[in-house]
Design a protein around this motif. Sequence first.
Motif, PDB file in Angstrom:
ATOM      1  N   ALA A 142      36.684 -10.977  -1.387  1.00 61.98           N
ATOM      2  CA  ALA A 142      37.444 -11.421  -0.212  1.00 61.98           C
ATOM      3  C   ALA A 142      36.463 -11.973   0.816  1.00 61.98           C
ATOM      4  N   VAL A 143      36.794 -13.115   1.384  1.00 59.05           N
ATOM      5  CA  VAL A 143      35.963 -13.726   2.424  1.00 59.05           C
ATOM      6  C   VAL A 143      36.798 -13.883   3.692  1.00 59.05           C
TER       7      VAL A 143
ATOM      8  N   MET B  66      22.532  -6.242  -4.954  1.00 58.34           N
ATOM      9  CA  MET B  66      22.460  -7.367  -5.887  1.00 58.34           C
ATOM     10  C   MET B  66      23.603  -8.363  -5.655  1.00 58.34           C
ATOM     11  N   PHE B  67      24.772  -7.822  -5.243  1.00 56.35           N
ATOM     12  CA  PHE B  67      25.879  -8.728  -4.934  1.00 56.35           C
ATOM     13  C   PHE B  67      25.696  -9.360  -3.555  1.00 56.35           C
TER      14      PHE B  67
ATOM     15  N   GLY C 287      32.317 -21.027  10.035  1.00 55.99           N
ATOM     16  CA  GLY C 287      33.279 -19.996  10.427  1.00 55.99           C
ATOM     17  C   GLY C 287      33.213 -18.732   9.584  1.00 55.99           C
ATOM     18  N   GLY C 288      32.262 -18.670   8.649  1.00 56.62           N
ATOM     19  CA  GLY C 288      32.144 -17.485   7.783  1.00 56.62           C
ATOM     20  C   GLY C 288      31.841 -16.231   8.572  1.00 56.62           C
ATOM     21  N   ILE C 289      32.570 -15.176   8.348  1.00 54.07           N
ATOM     22  CA  ILE C 289      32.385 -13.919   9.077  1.00 54.07           C
ATOM     23  C   ILE C 289      31.804 -12.839   8.163  1.00 54.07           C
ATOM     24  N   GLY C 290      32.458 -12.622   7.030  1.00 53.58           N
ATOM     25  CA  GLY C 290      31.982 -11.580   6.132  1.00 53.58           C
ATOM     26  C   GLY C 290      32.690 -11.625   4.809  1.00 53.58           C
ATOM     27  N   SER C 291      32.135 -10.906   3.844  1.00 55.97           N
ATOM     28  CA  SER C 291      32.694 -10.911   2.501  1.00 55.97           C
ATOM     29  C   SER C 291      32.517  -9.542   1.863  1.00 55.97           C
ATOM     30  N   VAL C 292      33.443  -9.189   0.998  1.00 52.56           N
ATOM     31  CA  VAL C 292      33.355  -7.910   0.296  1.00 52.56           C
ATOM     32  C   VAL C 292      33.785  -8.091  -1.155  1.00 52.56           C
ATOM     33  N   ILE C 293      33.130  -7.367  -2.043  1.00 51.00           N
ATOM     34  CA  ILE C 293      33.620  -7.243  -3.416  1.00 51.00           C
ATOM     35  C   ILE C 293      34.220  -5.860  -3.515  1.00 51.00           C
ATOM     36  N   MET C 294      35.432  -5.793  -4.019  1.00 52.25           N
ATOM     37  CA  MET C 294      36.174  -4.540  -3.975  1.00 52.25           C
ATOM     38  C   MET C 294      37.051  -4.396  -5.217  1.00 52.25           C
ATOM     39  N   GLY C 295      37.338  -3.162  -5.579  1.00 54.45           N
ATOM     40  CA  GLY C 295      38.302  -2.899  -6.643  1.00 54.45           C
ATOM     41  C   GLY C 295      39.709  -2.906  -6.077  1.00 54.45           C
ATOM     42  N   LEU C 296      40.689  -3.109  -6.938  1.00 55.50           N
ATOM     43  CA  LEU C 296      42.081  -3.076  -6.478  1.00 55.50           C
ATOM     44  C   LEU C 296      42.463  -1.697  -5.957  1.00 55.50           C
ATOM     45  N   ASP C 297      41.643  -0.692  -6.247  1.00 51.36           N
ATOM     46  CA  ASP C 297      41.889   0.655  -5.716  1.00 51.36           C
ATOM     47  C   ASP C 297      41.362   0.808  -4.290  1.00 51.36           C
TER      48      ASP C 297
ATOM     49  N   PRO D 121      35.080  -0.351  -2.064  1.00 51.24           N
ATOM     50  CA  PRO D 121      34.174  -1.506  -2.021  1.00 51.24           C
ATOM     51  C   PRO D 121      32.973  -1.324  -2.936  1.00 51.24           C
ATOM     52  N   VAL D 122      32.512  -2.443  -3.526  1.00 54.34           N
ATOM     53  CA  VAL D 122      31.326  -2.439  -4.377  1.00 54.34           C
ATOM     54  C   VAL D 122      30.119  -2.851  -3.543  1.00 54.34           C
ATOM     55  N   ASP D 123      30.298  -3.917  -2.763  1.00 53.86           N
ATOM     56  CA  ASP D 123      29.216  -4.404  -1.912  1.00 53.86           C
ATOM     57  C   ASP D 123      29.832  -5.336  -0.869  1.00 53.86           C
ATOM     58  N   SER D 124      29.131  -5.526   0.235  1.00 60.21           N
ATOM     59  CA  SER D 124      29.659  -6.412   1.271  1.00 60.21           C
ATOM     60  C   SER D 124      28.520  -7.042   2.066  1.00 60.21           C
TER      61      SER D 124
END
Lengths: 118, 118
Positions: free
Chosen positions: B91-92, B1-2, B15-25, B28-31
């Motif tokens: 993060a992107v 969904m993300f 120039g976009g390569i990749g992205s991730v949603i992550m917790g500070l721990d 990763p949630v999704d990428s």
Amino acid sequence: MFAETLKKVIDNVEGGIGSVIMGLDGIPVDSYVRQTDRVDINTIGMEFSFILTQVRKAAESLQVGPCEELSVKAERLLLVVRMLTPQYFIAVALAPEGNFGKCRYLMRLAAPRLVAQL
Amino acid sequence: MFAETLKKVIDNVEGGIGSVIMGLDGIPVDSYVRQTDRVDINTIGMEFSFILTQVRKAAESLQVGPCEELSVKAERLLLVVRMLTPQYFIAVALAPEGNFGKCRYLMRLAAPRLVAQL
């Protein structure tokens, strides 16, 4: 000798608060502050000298080449950092609504003069 | 969904390569990754989850309010991070010559949708 160059950056960017040249060991070389009541630029530099050391380690580990610039936007402060040599950096503190693009541009312009004196 | 929202950011920025949603721990949630051969986005995220934790501590110590954005330019990678909640960030990773301004803009646009799902 550095302060004059730092002053030129700070006084020409909207929201400019202060700037410091510092080693990654947290020892300041020179600084210039426009709005003394807002922040302690040396303390900011020291906090970020540690973070820059961690970023450098991360960049090494990720094999993406040396870290060149770092910026952090907090609610009440925008900080722009540029590595001048592998050991020294310039940090500029701006108001959060300050002109980030112009700040980066002026720092890039000032870098050769600063590097020549380090 | 993300991933669909991440894809929209990455595929629309030069120039976009990749992205991730992550917790500070560092979990990763999704990428989403466009150019799989260039970087491991989860490893990048993990390295910077630690750095973001340090930046948060520095921001607290300096009393400048919570950290909202962070960007790092290394020789071969540009990383743009935006806090979504106090615990999660996006993060992107961009090529160093990628469009930093457009990336920040698209991340800001995408944030409410991502936050609503966290």
